[in-house]
Structures are given as C-alpha cells and as structure tokens.
Enzyme design. Structure first.
Site, PDB file in Angstrom:
ATOM      1  N   ASP A  38     -22.160  55.629 -72.668  1.00  0.00           N
ATOM      2  CA  ASP A  38     -22.093  55.847 -71.224  1.00  0.00           C
ATOM      3  C   ASP A  38     -22.740  57.239 -70.773  1.00  0.00           C
ATOM      4  O   ASP A  38     -23.148  57.715 -71.692  1.00  0.00           O
ATOM      5  CB  ASP A  38     -20.625  55.935 -70.830  1.00  0.00           C
ATOM      6  N   ASP A  61     -28.324  57.060 -71.267  1.00  0.00           N
ATOM      7  CA  ASP A  61     -28.631  56.539 -69.996  1.00  0.00           C
ATOM      8  C   ASP A  61     -29.465  55.317 -70.210  1.00  0.00           C
ATOM      9  O   ASP A  61     -30.515  55.442 -70.947  1.00  0.00           O
ATOM     10  CB  ASP A  61     -29.317  57.430 -69.185  1.00  0.00           C
ATOM     11  N   VAL A  62     -29.219  54.098 -69.594  1.00  0.00           N
ATOM     12  CA  VAL A  62     -29.725  52.790 -69.888  1.00  0.00           C
ATOM     13  C   VAL A  62     -31.238  52.893 -69.292  1.00  0.00           C
ATOM     14  O   VAL A  62     -32.050  52.062 -69.568  1.00  0.00           O
ATOM     15  CB  VAL A  62     -29.152  51.953 -69.462  1.00  0.00           C
ATOM     16  N   SER A 140     -23.430  37.855 -63.775  1.00  0.00           N
ATOM     17  CA  SER A 140     -22.425  37.969 -62.913  1.00  0.00           C
ATOM     18  C   SER A 140     -22.263  36.597 -62.070  1.00  0.00           C
ATOM     19  O   SER A 140     -23.328  35.906 -62.389  1.00  0.00           O
ATOM     20  CB  SER A 140     -22.351  39.068 -61.864  1.00  0.00           C
ATOM     21  N   TYR A 153     -28.109  43.328 -56.501  1.00  0.00           N
ATOM     22  CA  TYR A 153     -27.214  43.243 -57.384  1.00  0.00           C
ATOM     23  C   TYR A 153     -27.258  41.893 -57.946  1.00  0.00           C
ATOM     24  O   TYR A 153     -27.696  41.524 -58.874  1.00  0.00           O
ATOM     25  CB  TYR A 153     -25.697  43.446 -56.847  1.00  0.00           C
ATOM     26  N   LYS A 157     -28.701  40.327 -61.476  1.00  0.00           N
ATOM     27  CA  LYS A 157     -28.143  39.403 -62.329  1.00  0.00           C
ATOM     28  C   LYS A 157     -28.472  38.314 -62.637  1.00  0.00           C
ATOM     29  O   LYS A 157     -28.396  37.545 -63.701  1.00  0.00           O
ATOM     30  CB  LYS A 157     -26.426  39.259 -61.514  1.00  0.00           C
TER      31      LYS A 157
END
Length: 289
Positions: A38, A61-62, A140, A153, A157
């Site tokens: 994270d 950090d992605v 999601s 978002y 997804k």
C-alpha cells in the site's frame, strides 16, 4: 487445478485496509505468507502486525511501474517465490457527470484502477509464470452496471474485466491462471466516503433494488476472494446475489439504459451533479499567469 495456499506467497496491493486486508487475513488463515502493499509504510506495517506471523508490509504505489517491480523483487527475495498476486488497489471519484468532472480526476481514477492493475500484472508476471501461480484482478459490478455519476470507475472496472479475460487465455499455455473478482457493495472506508457522505452519490444506489445494494463486510469479501483463488476461478462475484445480473447483462442492460435515460429521478440526479460540478469549479480561484 485447485491451489493450496499453505506455504505459498500471496502479494496483495491496496491491502492496508478494506477488502485487501480482509483478503490478506483469509489467505494467512490458510497458512499463506502474505505481503501487504500500500502507499504508506506505517499503514502496511500496522496491517502486517494485525495479520500476524508470516506477513510483511511494503510501501508501493501502483502508478509507479518501476517501484512496483522493485517491491515484487523484494518479496521474492524474502520468501523465495511469489505464487499468487491480487491486484486490489483502487480509488473512487466524487460523484459527477462526464462533462462535469475535471479531466484530471477522470485520469487519476484510470491511472490507479486500470493502469495500476496493468502495472501490477507486469510486475507479477515473471514470478507467477515461474511458479505456475494465479493472478487475480479486482473489478466490480460496475463493470456491467451503468456507471452514471461514476463513469471513470466503471470504465476502469470494465477494462480490468477484459484484461483478466485475456490473461486467462494467455497464461494457460504456461500452467498459470488468471481470474477476475467482481465486488458489489462492501462496507469499506471508500464506500462510506464515496456514498454515505455524499447525498448525490447515495442517490445513485437508491435507484437500485435494496437486496443488491445490501453490503457485506470486508472479511466476507476477503473470504469469497480467497475461495475463488483456491479454485483458480475465472470469475468470482461477491456477494453472489449479483451473479444473475452478470449472466443476464446482455439482455438487461439495453433495456435499463433506455428506461433510465428518461426516468425522472435519474434525470434530476444528472442535473444536480452538473450543478454541483459547475459550482465547485467556479469556487476555485483562477491561477495567475
């Protein structure tokens, strides 16, 4: 094809809290060595301590592709190998329409929720191919539900879903697997901030049947996630009540899109989101040249 997690190494991004932490606890309960990734070191240290023996925390950090690769190398050096990777890190935007949302906000959500998953896949791939392991990508129900008010978002997804499907086929010749997990509404900090503290965003969920929006706990979501990993499942839906919608999306969605475009509560919500966005932009002072 089943995957016994005892003695395996599992890496989870966005795991300092919420679904990621719930998944880490469920994996550790099965005897896995868990690496919690994270943004902040103090958060991952606290999460690792909560999980217990065999867990470590690394700040990563992605959106930083090189830094993420270094973190995976550090995990492999520590534990000897990486067997399972869960690309879980994600953020949610404040409710807004496409025309009302600042382009920077749209880009930021895609950078974390879509490109961040891709970066995680790149960092994980050499390790998972070596062990014949499993990659799990977090999507999601917004991959197949209309994303009005939270379009970046939903875009991210849906993109994650397609990436996971492609990887499922591309990894098969090497004895590795990939899957996608779709979450409904989970009682996390992100959901509380994004919906409970925003009356316009909560109005979006009010348009859905209550049995679909009923929340599960992060621990329940994590347990469902790990059961899917153990089966090397191509898709896991949590809670399972969304499965019917997912299977019938091709029939349901075209009808719902037509209906909702003219449904008065939806029209009023869209207009309210636009009014708020314009007011927010007008409140920001201009930058001097």
């Amino acid at each position: 094809m089943n995957l016994d997690l005892a003695g395996r190494t599992v890496v989870i991004t966005g795991a300092a809290r919420g679904i990621g932490l719930g998944t880490a606890k469920a994996a550790a309960a099965r005897g896995a060595r868990v690496a919690v990734l994270d943004l902040r070191q103090e958060d991952v240290d606290a999460a690792a301590a909560e999980i217990g023996d065999g867990a470590i925390g690394l700040a990563a950090d992605v959106t930083d592709r090189d830094g993420l690769a270094d973190a995976f190398t550090a995990v492999a050096d520590r534990f000897g190998a990486i067997d399972v990777v869960v690309a879980n890190a994600g953020i949610a935007p404040r409710g807004a329409t496409v025309q009302g949302m600042a382009p920077e906000e749209f880009d930021r959500v895609l950078a974390v929720n879509l490109h961040g998953v891709y970066n995680t896949v790149l960092a994980a791939m050499p390790h998972v191919l070596k062990t014949g392991g499993h990659l799990l990508l977090t999507s999601s129900v917004y991959a197949f539900v209309n994303g009005v008010g939270v379009s970046p978002y939903a875009v991210a997804k849906a993109g994650v879903e397609q990436l996971g499907r492609a990887l499922r086929v591309e990894l098969a010749p090497y004895g590795a697997t990939a899957g996608v997990v779709y979450y409904g509404f989970v009682d996390t900090h992100m959901v509380k901030v994004g919906f409970d503290e925003d009356p316009l965003a909560s109005a979006v969920t009010d348009l859905l049947p209550s049995f679909l929006t009923a929340r599960i706990t992060p621990e329940q979501a994590g347990e469902s996630t790990v059961r899917g990993i153990e089966r090397r499942a191509a898709r896991t839906i949590a809670p399972a009540r969304w499965t019917g919608y997912s299977l019938l999306r091709g029939l349901i969605n075209p009808v719902l899109d037509v209906i909702t475009a003219h449904h008065r509560p939806v029209v009023e919500l869209v207009l309210a989101l636009d009014v708020r966005s314009r007011a927010g932009r007008a409140a920001v002072p201009a930058t001097a040249e």
